[in-house]
Design a protein around this motif. Structure first.
Motif, mmCIF file in Angstrom:
data_model
loop_
_atom_site.group_PDB
_atom_site.id
_atom_site.type_symbol
_atom_site.label_atom_id
_atom_site.label_comp_id
_atom_site.label_asym_id
_atom_site.label_seq_id
_atom_site.Cartn_x
_atom_site.Cartn_y
_atom_site.Cartn_z
ATOM 1 N N THR A 163 0.829 -1.208 0.000
ATOM 2 C CA THR A 163 0.000 0.000 0.000
ATOM 3 C C THR A 163 0.867 1.263 0.000
ATOM 4 O O THR A 163 0.552 2.247 -0.664
ATOM 5 N N GLU A 164 1.972 1.232 0.743
ATOM 6 C CA GLU A 164 2.887 2.376 0.765
ATOM 7 C C GLU A 164 3.532 2.581 -0.591
ATOM 8 O O GLU A 164 3.671 3.714 -1.071
ATOM 9 N N ILE A 165 3.934 1.488 -1.222
ATOM 10 C CA ILE A 165 4.576 1.574 -2.535
ATOM 11 C C ILE A 165 3.608 2.165 -3.549
ATOM 12 O O ILE A 165 3.977 3.029 -4.351
ATOM 13 N N ALA A 166 2.363 1.711 -3.511
ATOM 14 C CA ALA A 166 1.356 2.239 -4.438
ATOM 15 C C ALA A 166 1.206 3.748 -4.263
ATOM 16 O O ALA A 166 1.179 4.496 -5.244
ATOM 17 N N ALA A 167 1.121 4.195 -3.017
ATOM 18 C CA ALA A 167 0.965 5.622 -2.740
ATOM 19 C C ALA A 167 2.217 6.400 -3.136
ATOM 20 O O ALA A 167 2.133 7.488 -3.713
ATOM 21 N N ASP A 168 3.402 5.835 -2.844
ATOM 22 C CA ASP A 168 4.660 6.507 -3.178
ATOM 23 C C ASP A 168 4.826 6.700 -4.680
ATOM 24 O O ASP A 168 5.531 7.610 -5.114
ATOM 25 N N CYS A 169 4.187 5.829 -5.473
ATOM 26 C CA CYS A 169 4.340 5.890 -6.921
ATOM 27 C C CYS A 169 3.171 6.580 -7.623
ATOM 28 O O CYS A 169 3.030 6.488 -8.844
ATOM 29 N N GLY A 170 2.341 7.260 -6.847
ATOM 30 C CA GLY A 170 1.330 8.122 -7.452
ATOM 31 C C GLY A 170 -0.061 7.544 -7.587
ATOM 32 O O GLY A 170 -0.954 8.195 -8.135
ATOM 33 N N PHE A 171 -0.283 6.313 -7.101
ATOM 34 C CA PHE A 171 -1.630 5.730 -7.176
ATOM 35 C C PHE A 171 -2.429 6.153 -5.949
ATOM 36 O O PHE A 171 -2.015 5.907 -4.819
ATOM 37 N N THR A 172 -3.561 6.774 -6.165
ATOM 38 C CA THR A 172 -4.398 7.225 -5.048
ATOM 39 C C THR A 172 -5.425 6.171 -4.653
ATOM 40 O O THR A 172 -6.042 6.273 -3.596
ATOM 41 N N SER A 173 -5.621 5.173 -5.501
ATOM 42 C CA SER A 173 -6.560 4.092 -5.220
ATOM 43 C C SER A 173 -5.823 2.770 -5.305
ATOM 44 O O SER A 173 -5.216 2.452 -6.338
ATOM 45 N N SER B 130 2.427 -7.529 3.653
ATOM 46 C CA SER B 130 2.454 -6.418 2.722
ATOM 47 C C SER B 130 1.097 -6.179 2.076
ATOM 48 O O SER B 130 0.935 -5.262 1.306
ATOM 49 N N GLN B 131 0.131 -7.032 2.364
ATOM 50 C CA GLN B 131 -1.185 -6.889 1.777
ATOM 51 C C GLN B 131 -1.967 -5.805 2.518
ATOM 52 O O GLN B 131 -1.821 -5.623 3.720
ATOM 53 N N PRO B 132 -2.815 -5.060 1.818
ATOM 54 C CA PRO B 132 -3.610 -4.028 2.471
ATOM 55 C C PRO B 132 -4.722 -4.635 3.321
ATOM 56 O O PRO B 132 -5.259 -5.690 2.990
ATOM 57 N N LYS B 133 -5.021 -4.007 4.422
ATOM 58 C CA LYS B 133 -6.163 -4.441 5.216
ATOM 59 C C LYS B 133 -7.428 -3.978 4.528
ATOM 60 O O LYS B 133 -7.526 -2.841 4.075
ATOM 61 N N PRO B 134 -8.451 -4.849 4.423
ATOM 62 C CA PRO B 134 -9.667 -4.472 3.679
ATOM 63 C C PRO B 134 -10.244 -3.150 4.140
ATOM 64 O O PRO B 134 -10.710 -2.363 3.335
ATOM 65 N N SER B 135 -10.219 -2.894 5.442
ATOM 66 C CA SER B 135 -10.843 -1.678 5.957
ATOM 67 C C SER B 135 -10.079 -0.421 5.567
ATOM 68 O O SER B 135 -10.604 0.680 5.657
ATOM 69 N N LEU B 136 -8.797 -0.594 5.124
ATOM 70 C CA LEU B 136 -7.977 0.562 4.779
ATOM 71 C C LEU B 136 -7.860 0.761 3.268
ATOM 72 O O LEU B 136 -7.257 1.710 2.822
ATOM 73 N N SER B 137 -8.430 -0.164 2.489
ATOM 74 C CA SER B 137 -8.307 -0.059 1.037
ATOM 75 C C SER B 137 -9.115 1.133 0.523
ATOM 76 O O SER B 137 -10.323 1.224 0.765
ATOM 77 N N PRO B 138 -8.452 2.061 -0.196
ATOM 78 C CA PRO B 138 -9.190 3.215 -0.721
ATOM 79 C C PRO B 138 -10.188 2.765 -1.765
ATOM 80 O O PRO B 138 -10.022 1.736 -2.416
#
Length: 314
Positions: A262-272, A304-312
Motif C-alpha cells: 500500500t505504501e509503494i502504491a501511494a509513493d508511486c502516485g496511485f491514489t486508489s 504487505s497486503q492491504p487491510k480491507p478496511s484501509l483499502s481506498p
C-alpha cells in the motif's frame, strides 16, 4: 590508434550470477530494429552499453540521446532506459552488467568514487582517441582472459584477475570523465522536443497527481494537441505512459525495499489501491504480492497486503 573491441557474436563472459553479491556478465550480441524494446526498463545492477555499430538512439527517463560507435552509456541501478536501433543491418553492441557488495569489500569510499561517472546528470561518454584506446585495451584484456580460460564461465584465479582488470577499467572511466566530448544533439523538431520534455517530466513527477491539463501547460500546448502529438511521437497515450512509468517504479520498490505494498502504491502516485492492483496485473500479468513473492521465495507477503478496511475506493 584505437584498438577496436574484440567482438564475437553471442559471446558471453560470466562471473557468478545475479544472486551473488559480486557478479559480471559481458554480452556481445547484435540487435535489429525489429527487436527494439517496447518501453523503458530498469535493472537492480549497474549496466554499461557500448555501441559497436554506427548509430543508435538511447532513451534515459524519456529523453532520447543519439549515440555512435564506441559511445559508453553508463546506467546505475533503477534508472529507466531503453535503446532503439536503426533499420537495416543488426547493430553490434557490448552490454556489461555487474554489481558489488554495498560495503565495497572494505573499500566502500573507493568504490563509490570510481562509480561516480554512472551518477552524472548525463551518463553518456564519448572519449578522445587516446583515452578510448586505454579503455578498449582493458576490455580486450578481459576478452583475451576469457579465450585463454577456454570457457564462458570464469572461475578460480581467472575470476580474481578479471575483477582486477575491470576495477582498473572503472578507475580509468572515472579518471577520464572530464575528457568526455559527448554533446547532446539539438532536436530540430520543436514539437518532438516538447513531447520528450513531457516524458521526462512524467519520469520525475510520477509520484504526484498528473492531469492532462497540467502536462499541457508544461508543454505549452492545448490538451487535445498534446494528446494527439504524444501518441504520434511515443506510440502511447498519456495515461498508458504514466501507468507504465509508475508500475516500473513500483516493481523496483517491490524488489528492493521492505515497504508495504500500500505504501509503494501511494509513493508511486496511485491514489486508489484497487486501481493500482488492476493496472499492475494488466502490465505484469500477476498481483503485486505475487510479483514480490516470486522474486523472494518464502516472503510472507501477507504482511504487505492491504487491510480491507484501509483499502481506498476507486
Amino acid at each position: 590508434m584505437i584498438n577496436p573491441i574484440h567482438y564475437e557474436e553471442k559471446h558471453f563472459i560470466i562471473v557468478n550470477d545475479i544472486s551473488n553479491s559480486l557478479f559480471y556478465f559481458f554480452d556481445f550480441d547484435s540487435r535489429s530494429n525489429a527487436k527494439n524494446m517496447e518501453f523503458e526498463h530498469f535493472h537492480s545492477y549497474y549496466e554499461i552499453h557500448i555501441l559497436l555499430s554506427p548509430n543508435a538512439l538511447h532513451f534515459i527517463e524519456g529523453i532520447p540521446y543519439h549515440i555512435q560507435t564506441n559511445d559508453f552509456v553508463l546506467l546505475p541501478p533503477s534508472l529507466l532506459h531503453k535503446t532503439s536501433y536503426p533499420e537495416g543491418e543488426p547493430s553490434k553492441r557490448l552490454i556489461i552488467t555487474f554489481m558489488y557488495r554495498k560495503d565495497g569489500y572494505g573499500f566502500k569510499d573507493s568504490y563509490e568514487e570510481i562509480l561516480t561517472p554512472f551518477h552524472e546528470s548525463l551518463p553518456i561518454y564519448r572519449f578522445p582517441d587516446e583515452q578510448l584506446s586505454v579503455l578498449t585495451g582493458l576490455l580486450n584484456r578481459i576478452v583475451e582472459l576469457s579465450n585463454h580460460a577456454g570457457t564462458q564461465e570464469i572461475t578460480g584465479t581467472n575470476e580474481l584477475v578479471l575483477h582486477s582488470i575491470f576495477t582498473e577499467f572503472l578507475f580509468c572511466l572515472n579518471l577520464f570523465r572530464n575528457d568526455n566530448i559527448y554533446k547532446k544533439e539539438h532536436v530540430d523538431d520543436t514539437v518532438s522536443e516538447r513531447i520528450y520534455a513531457v516524458c521526462n517530466y512524467i519520469h520525475t513527477h510520477y509520484m504526484e497527481e498528473l492531469t492532462l491539463d497540467d502536462l499541457a501547460k508544461q508543454a505549452w500546448m492545448s490538451p487535445y494537441y498534446l494528446s494527439h502529438q504524444f501518441k504520434r511521437i511515443t506510440g502511447y497515450t498519456i495515461t498508458h505512459y504514466v501507468h507504465l512509468v509508475r508500475i516500473r517504479n513500483c516493481q523496483f520498490l517491490l524488489i528492493n525495499s521492505k515497504k508495504k505494498i500500500t505504501e509503494i502504491a501511494a509513493d508511486c502516485g496511485f491514489t486508489s489501491f484497487s486501481q493500482f492492483n488492476r493496472v499492475f496485473r494488466k502490465f505484469c500479468g500477476e498481483s503485486p504480492s505475487d510479483y514480490r513473492r516470486s522474486r523472494f521465495p518464502g516472503t510472507d507477503s501477507s504482511a504487505s497486503q492491504p487491510k480491507p478496511s484501509l483499502s481506498p475506493t476507486v
